[in-house]
Scaffold this motif. Sequence first.
Motif, PDB file in Angstrom:
ATOM      1  N   LEU A  68       0.806  -1.218   0.000  1.00  0.00           N
ATOM      2  CA  LEU A  68       0.000   0.000   0.000  1.00  0.00           C
ATOM      3  C   LEU A  68       0.843   1.275   0.000  1.00  0.00           C
ATOM      4  N   SER A  69       2.082   1.167   0.485  1.00  0.00           N
ATOM      5  CA  SER A  69       2.913   2.386   0.452  1.00  0.00           C
ATOM      6  C   SER A  69       3.554   2.612  -0.908  1.00  0.00           C
ATOM      7  N   ARG A 133      -6.302   3.941  -1.555  1.00  0.00           N
ATOM      8  CA  ARG A 133      -6.434   2.503  -1.292  1.00  0.00           C
ATOM      9  C   ARG A 133      -6.504   2.211   0.208  1.00  0.00           C
ATOM     10  N   THR A 134      -5.662   2.893   1.000  1.00  0.00           N
ATOM     11  CA  THR A 134      -5.682   2.631   2.450  1.00  0.00           C
ATOM     12  C   THR A 134      -7.000   3.102   3.049  1.00  0.00           C
ATOM     13  N   ILE A 138      -9.576   0.606   5.030  1.00  0.00           N
ATOM     14  CA  ILE A 138      -9.924   0.811   6.441  1.00  0.00           C
ATOM     15  C   ILE A 138     -11.433   0.936   6.619  1.00  0.00           C
ATOM     16  N   LEU A 139     -12.029   1.818   5.817  1.00  0.00           N
ATOM     17  CA  LEU A 139     -13.459   2.086   6.012  1.00  0.00           C
ATOM     18  C   LEU A 139     -14.310   0.883   5.613  1.00  0.00           C
ATOM     19  N   GLU A 140     -13.884   0.208   4.560  1.00  0.00           N
ATOM     20  CA  GLU A 140     -14.627  -0.969   4.134  1.00  0.00           C
ATOM     21  C   GLU A 140     -14.562  -2.049   5.213  1.00  0.00           C
ATOM     22  N   HIS A 167      -7.612   8.554  10.982  1.00  0.00           N
ATOM     23  CA  HIS A 167      -6.531   8.472  10.001  1.00  0.00           C
ATOM     24  C   HIS A 167      -7.097   8.478   8.581  1.00  0.00           C
ATOM     25  N   ALA A 168      -8.164   7.715   8.368  1.00  0.00           N
ATOM     26  CA  ALA A 168      -8.711   7.570   7.015  1.00  0.00           C
ATOM     27  C   ALA A 168      -9.403   8.850   6.549  1.00  0.00           C
TER      28      ALA A 168
END
Lengths: 511, 320
Positions: A68-69, A133-134, A138-140, A167-168
Motif C-alpha cells: 500500500l505504500s 487505497r488505504t 480501512i473504512l470498508e 486516520h482515514a
Amino acid sequence: MSGELGIIDSGILQFAPKGAYYETKDEQYKAVKKMWLNLFHYDRTLFGLLMVLNGTGFAKGAMTHILLSNPPDIYKEEKYGVGKLPAELDGLPAEFENQIIRYSLYKENPPRALKNLLMLTGSEGHEKVNNSRTRKLILEYIFNRDNKSLEYLAVNYKGKLQKLIKHALGKQDLRKLLGGNDYIFRKFVGRYNKDAFLVVCHIFNCYDLAEKRIYFSMLDNYNNLKKASEIGDVDKFRKYMKTLPIRTVMGMRNLYKVPIKKSELYEKTQLSNKDKIQMQEASKRSGAKVEVDYNKQDIYNLFKFLYFNIQNKKEDDLDKILKAIEKVQEKLPKINIGKCVVVMDASHSMMGSDERPMHPFLTGLSIISTLDNIEQVIYVGGETNDFYDNFVLPIPMNGTDLWRGLVKAVGTGSDNIVVISDGYENSVKGMFKHVYDHFKKSGYNFKLTHINPVFSATSSNGTGRRLTDDSKPLPVSDYKYLETEVIFSKLIEDKDMVKKLLIKKYQNLLQ
Amino acid sequence: MSILKTLKFTKIDAGTVQVVDEMTVVPLVGENRGDLADPFSLKFERTSNYGSMVYTNTDNEKASIVPSNFMVRGPGAQDHAMTGSGIVFAKKTVTFNNACCIESSQGGYLSEKNNEYDILPIELRKRLLPIDMRNGKSFNKLWPDIEIWLRGLGVGNAAHLRYFYDNPSIKQSLEEFSAEFEPVSDQIGAVILFQDRIVGIEIMPSVSHWDAYWKLLIRGCYGAELLRLKRLKRIKPAQLQMPKFPEVVVDPDKLTAEVEKFTNGIRQDIINKLDLIKINKAKSMGIQKDLETVLIETETGGGGDLITQKDKPIYLSLVV
C-alpha cells in the motif's frame, strides 16, 4: 522485476515480533525486513502471490503495508508501458493486489486485522501511509458488515476504530461527519452500512448527536452500563452486563469501582471460547465456573493446555483435553510427504525462550499431527512424565544425541526420514552429520528432511543449525506453515514453477 | 572421580558428555544433598555501600547459599560481585561487606530491580582466591585485574566488566554459546573443560539449584572466559575429531555401539583427568550453625569454595 532475487526464505511469512532462544526480535525483524523489500523490488507480483500462503498476522500486515505504500500505478509508464500493471503482465486481473490484500486482512481475527490496519497509521514501527487505497480498505473493513457485527466491533475495539477512522478521514471530514454532513456520511460510511451513523457517534463518544435510525441493542446496553457504573447502580449494572463482552464489563467495573464480584462477571458476561481459555486461570481463581469447549481449539493450543496442566499438576481437564486432541487431530487437513519416520528432538533447548515457553516442542508435536503417513515417531532426549493415569508424555530435557534417532530411523528401513529439531546438537556436536555421512557412504538410500520449529531469521541461511551438508533446514515456526515452507524450499530452485503454482492457488481461492 | 572422593562427595555419577567446539561439559548427576532452601528463596536486595551486597532469604526454615562469585549488573549503578560464596539463614537479611565493585567509574547503588546476573569469569575468580582479596574490604580490589582481563578485547580500557557483557557481538555470542549446552535429568553439577583441560568443577546442592544457576555458570563464567581466550587467540579453534567407523559397520545397532564407545571414551578420559587435580590447602572460612565454608586451593593455583552441612559436602565451586 529487477535485480537478483537474493536471499529469501519463508521467514518473510512466518515472522512474529517475538524473540527466539538464540536471537532477539530486533535482529530477526531487521533480517526479515530486508527480505521483504528485496523480494518486493525483485518481483512485486510474486510478493503479492506469496500472501495467499499461510503466514503470521504480523507478516501479512507488514507485507500489506509495503504494497500500500507503493502505488502500483508508477509501473505503468516507467517500466511496462501505458495501461499495464505488473500483475497484468502475468495474466492476473488489475484488481489482483487489492484482492490479495483483502483476502489476507479478512483471514485474520478482528484484533489482529485491526492491528494490521493500524500499521498504516504508523503503529508497530511502521511509517504512516494514507492514500485512496488505504482509506478504502480501512473504512470498508470497519463498516462493510451487518449491524450486529458492527456494534460488536465498536464495543470491543472503540479506541482502535477511533484511531483508524481519524486516520482515514482526516480531521476536516471527520468533523463534518460528526456534524451530520450527509454527503460525507454517504461517501465514506453510508455506502457500506446506511445505519452506521449511530456507531460512529458511539466510537467518538458523541452519542447524543445520533438519531436512533435503527436500534443497536449492544450499543444501548453499553451506554446504560456506563450510566449504571457512574451512579453505582449495581442492579442495573447486573442487568446490562449480560449482553456485553467480559473485557468491556471488567473495564467498566474496575474504572468505576462497581462492587460486584469478578466471579459473577466471568459467569454472566459474554465470553468467546478464546476468552474462556485465556481467562481460565483468572476465572477459576475468582471462584467462577466457566466451561471451555476444547474441541473448538487449535491443535497447538491443545498441546499447550496439556503441558500447562501437567506441569502444574492440574488433573481436572486433562481427560477432556486428551480427547479433544484426538478429535482435532482427526479433522486436521493433512500434508502428505509420503511414508516417513519422524525423529523428534525432545532435548532441553526445545523448551524455547521465556517469551514463548515450549514453543519449538509444541510446534513439533503439531507438525507431527498434520503429517500423513507417519510410520513411527522416535523421540530423542526428553524425560517422560506419567503422573496422570499412566499417560506417558515426553517433556523436553537432557542433551541432544540426535544421531541416536537417526540410527533408529534408518534401522526401520524407511527411505523418508523427517527430523524435527532446532539443530543444536551437543552429544556430541557433529555426530549426526558423521553418522549420516557414514550411512550414505555405506549405500543406505534415504531422504532426510530437517524441519526447524524455531523461527530464526538465519535458521535456513546460516550453517550453525544445519545438521548435514545436503539437507537445508526448513524453518517452520507454526505447523500451519508447513505447506508454505515446502513451497518456499522450491522457490530458489524454480521460481517460475512456484509462481505458476501460486497463481493457480490464487485463482482457486479468489477468482 | 578422585578429587570428589577426597572431598567426600558420594553418590555422584558422570552423565553423557556434551562437546561443542572447544568446550566440553560432563554433567554430574546424583541425589540432592543437604537441607537447604529452594534457590528462588534467595533475593538480591541491593548494594548498601560500595563493596556491600545485601541478600534476603525468604524461606521460613532453611538456609540459602549465594553461589561463589555471583555477579550483579544493574542500570545506572556500580555493578558488584561476591568474592566467594555466602550463607543466608532463614528469614534473614545479610550484608556481605567484602564484595567487590566491577566498574571503575560508575556511581550509584544497585536495587533489586532490572538486574542481570552472572558468575565471574574463571581468571577473575582465581584472582579472588588469596585470603586478602577474599576478605579485604576494599571495594576496588578487583579493578586492576579486570583491566588486565579486558585488555586486547577492544571493548574499552577502563575496568568496566560490563563493557564485555554489554558488547552486542559478545552478548550474542554468549547467548548462542550457552544455548549449545543443556541440563540433563538429575543434574546437580558439571565438570567443564576447554579442549582437553579441566577448567572447572561445579556441584550444586540440588537439581533445582543447578536449574537456577547453570546458565549463569556456562554463559557468564566459562563461556565468557572461552570467548575471551578465542578473541585473544590464546586458544586455537578446534573441533572434535570424529571416530573412524569400520567400513563394515553398517548395521544400526553396531553403529550405536561404536558411537557410544567413542563418547564413553571421552567421558572416561575426563574422569581419569579428575585424578590429576590435587588439593594443596583447605582453609575453613567459618562455621555457621551446621554449615561450614572451606576455601580449597589446588596445586595448580586454582581453587574455590566447598560448603559442608553437618560435615557432609553439599556445594563445590572450583576453578582449576
